[in-house]
Design a protein around this motif. Structure first.
Motif, PDB file in Angstrom:
ATOM      1  N   THR B  74       2.229  -1.963  -7.017  1.00  0.00           N
ATOM      2  CA  THR B  74       1.935  -0.532  -6.975  1.00  0.00           C
ATOM      3  C   THR B  74       0.400  -0.407  -6.555  1.00  0.00           C
ATOM      4  O   THR B  74      -0.124  -1.347  -6.785  1.00  0.00           O
ATOM      5  N   VAL B 120       0.798   9.261 -10.054  1.00  0.00           N
ATOM      6  CA  VAL B 120       1.196   9.270  -8.455  1.00  0.00           C
ATOM      7  C   VAL B 120       0.972   7.707  -8.135  1.00  0.00           C
ATOM      8  O   VAL B 120       1.700   7.159  -7.399  1.00  0.00           O
ATOM      9  N   THR B 123       3.464   4.797  -8.869  1.00  0.00           N
ATOM     10  CA  THR B 123       5.067   4.841  -8.314  1.00  0.00           C
ATOM     11  C   THR B 123       4.802   4.771  -6.625  1.00  0.00           C
ATOM     12  O   THR B 123       6.091   4.633  -6.210  1.00  0.00           O
ATOM     13  N   THR B 125       4.607   2.047  -4.312  1.00  0.00           N
ATOM     14  CA  THR B 125       4.420   0.419  -4.107  1.00  0.00           C
ATOM     15  C   THR B 125       3.745   0.244  -2.822  1.00  0.00           C
ATOM     16  O   THR B 125       3.770   1.056  -2.006  1.00  0.00           O
ATOM     17  N   THR B 128       6.249   1.097   0.154  1.00  0.00           N
ATOM     18  CA  THR B 128       6.173   2.491   0.509  1.00  0.00           C
ATOM     19  C   THR B 128       5.053   3.031   1.081  1.00  0.00           C
ATOM     20  O   THR B 128       5.174   3.647   2.217  1.00  0.00           O
ATOM     21  N   LYS B 131       5.412   1.620   4.577  1.00  0.00           N
ATOM     22  CA  LYS B 131       6.264   2.309   5.398  1.00  0.00           C
ATOM     23  C   LYS B 131       5.748   3.578   5.631  1.00  0.00           C
ATOM     24  O   LYS B 131       5.956   4.045   7.031  1.00  0.00           O
ATOM     25  N   SER B 132       4.859   4.474   4.954  1.00  0.00           N
ATOM     26  CA  SER B 132       4.464   5.718   5.277  1.00  0.00           C
ATOM     27  C   SER B 132       3.548   5.456   6.449  1.00  0.00           C
ATOM     28  O   SER B 132       3.470   6.321   7.163  1.00  0.00           O
ATOM     29  N   ARG B 136       3.440   7.288  10.144  1.00  0.00           N
ATOM     30  CA  ARG B 136       2.041   8.018  10.478  1.00  0.00           C
ATOM     31  C   ARG B 136       1.793   7.546  12.035  1.00  0.00           C
ATOM     32  O   ARG B 136       1.522   8.224  12.800  1.00  0.00           O
TER      33      ARG B 136
END
Lengths: 148, 148
Positions: B74, B120, B123, B125, B128, B131-132, B136
């Motif tokens: 994370t 925040v 959680t 990783t 994640t 991926k965001s 974007r």
């Protein structure tokens, strides 16, 4: 194995499996809660209340439930996911993602554009899952206090 | 929240390397891409190697390669190698007893903020976050295409 997963609406006969999948110890089991949920979400027949299960080879291995709520806390209609579980033996193969995608599809059919949930801060696995699906801290902040 | 430079450089390096785990990059490659100090980044990389998040590859064409678990590591795991993320109240040493309740209240509030910040970061990783990042980038490219 992921390809063998199918998602369908829950049926009244799934109740016992749902109670078993709900990860709580015997002292905390909440069958009465789930019976009430089934009455409203499975037998109710309302489109804005959704209860889905994931199956592998006819065996229920996960569930997700949610609904469209409007104007609570001043919020315009939005989707809420209030329960999600996958059996420990079938985790890590994308079942939660499949169920989440399906419930989002259903919520979208109900003309909402936002989905929300609430997760215990210590539940890192579930929080990480929802974040991996793109959820972020929203506009509303949950507040609470002990009532003496 | 203000991240120190070490944390920020570490996040940039780890995310860059984790975006393609097979690729090796030098500190210069990373520093140039993000416009940061190569010298400072080199120190950060040593800490990341020590923590097992990256692997130093020696020889011609050597550099660094991601060695952690993108789905498990994370943002907080990376940041905590460089700082504690505890808010610092510059509490005066010679305060009177009468000031204690307000001081305690302020410490309680900063502690609440710290807990939320950690919840925040702990959680999200690397997977994640990447991926965001990709979403974007796609959205930005789409918006740029529409403008053109």
């Amino acid at each position: 194995m992921k390809n063998r997963v199918s998602i369908r609406n829950a049926m009244p006969s799934d109740l016992e499996t749902i109670i078993a999948l709900d990860e709580v110890g015997p002292e905390e089991e909440k069958p009465a809660y789930w019976r009430g949920i089934f009455d409203h979400y499975v037998k109710g027949g309302k489109k804005d209340r959704i209860f889905l299960v994931a199956e592998i080879a006819g065996e229920v291995v996960g569930f997700i439930s949610g609904e469209i709520r409007a104007w609570e806390f001043g919020s315009p209609p939005c989707g809420w996911v209030f329960a999600l579980a996958v059996s420990p033996e079938t985790r890590g193969i994308g079942i939660a993602q499949r169920m989440f995608e399906e419930i989002c599809k259903r919520l979208k059919q109900g003309r909402v554009t936002t989905v929300r949930t609430m997760v215990d801060r210590s539940n890192k696995a579930t929080l990480s899952f929802f974040r991996s699906q793109g959820l972020r801290s929203g506009r509303y902040i949950e507040l609470e206090k002990e009532i003496d | 929240m203000k991240l120190n430079k070490g944390s920020l450089f570490a996040l940039l390096a780890v995310l860059e390397l984790a975006s393609d785990c097979t690729r090796q990059l030098s500190t210069t490659d990373i520093a140039e891409k993000y416009g940061i100090s190569t010298h400072h980044l080199a120190k950060v990389m040593r800490n990341l190697v020590h923590a097992g998040l990256v692997q130093a590859v020696r020889g011609v064409g050597g550099g660094y390669r991601f060695a952690g678990n993108v789905g498990r590591t994370t943002l907080l795991d990376v940041i905590q190698l460089f700082e504690t993320l505890e808010s610092e109240l510059d509490v005066p040493n010679h305060r009177s007893k009468a000031g204690e309740p307000i001081m305690a209240e302020l410490q309680s509030i900063t502690s609440e903020i710290d807990d939320l910040t950690k919840a925040v970061l702990d959680t999200i990783t690397l997977e994640t976050a990447l991926k965001s990042t990709r979403h974007r980038a796609v959205a930005a490219a789409g918006a740029a295409g529409k403008k053109a």
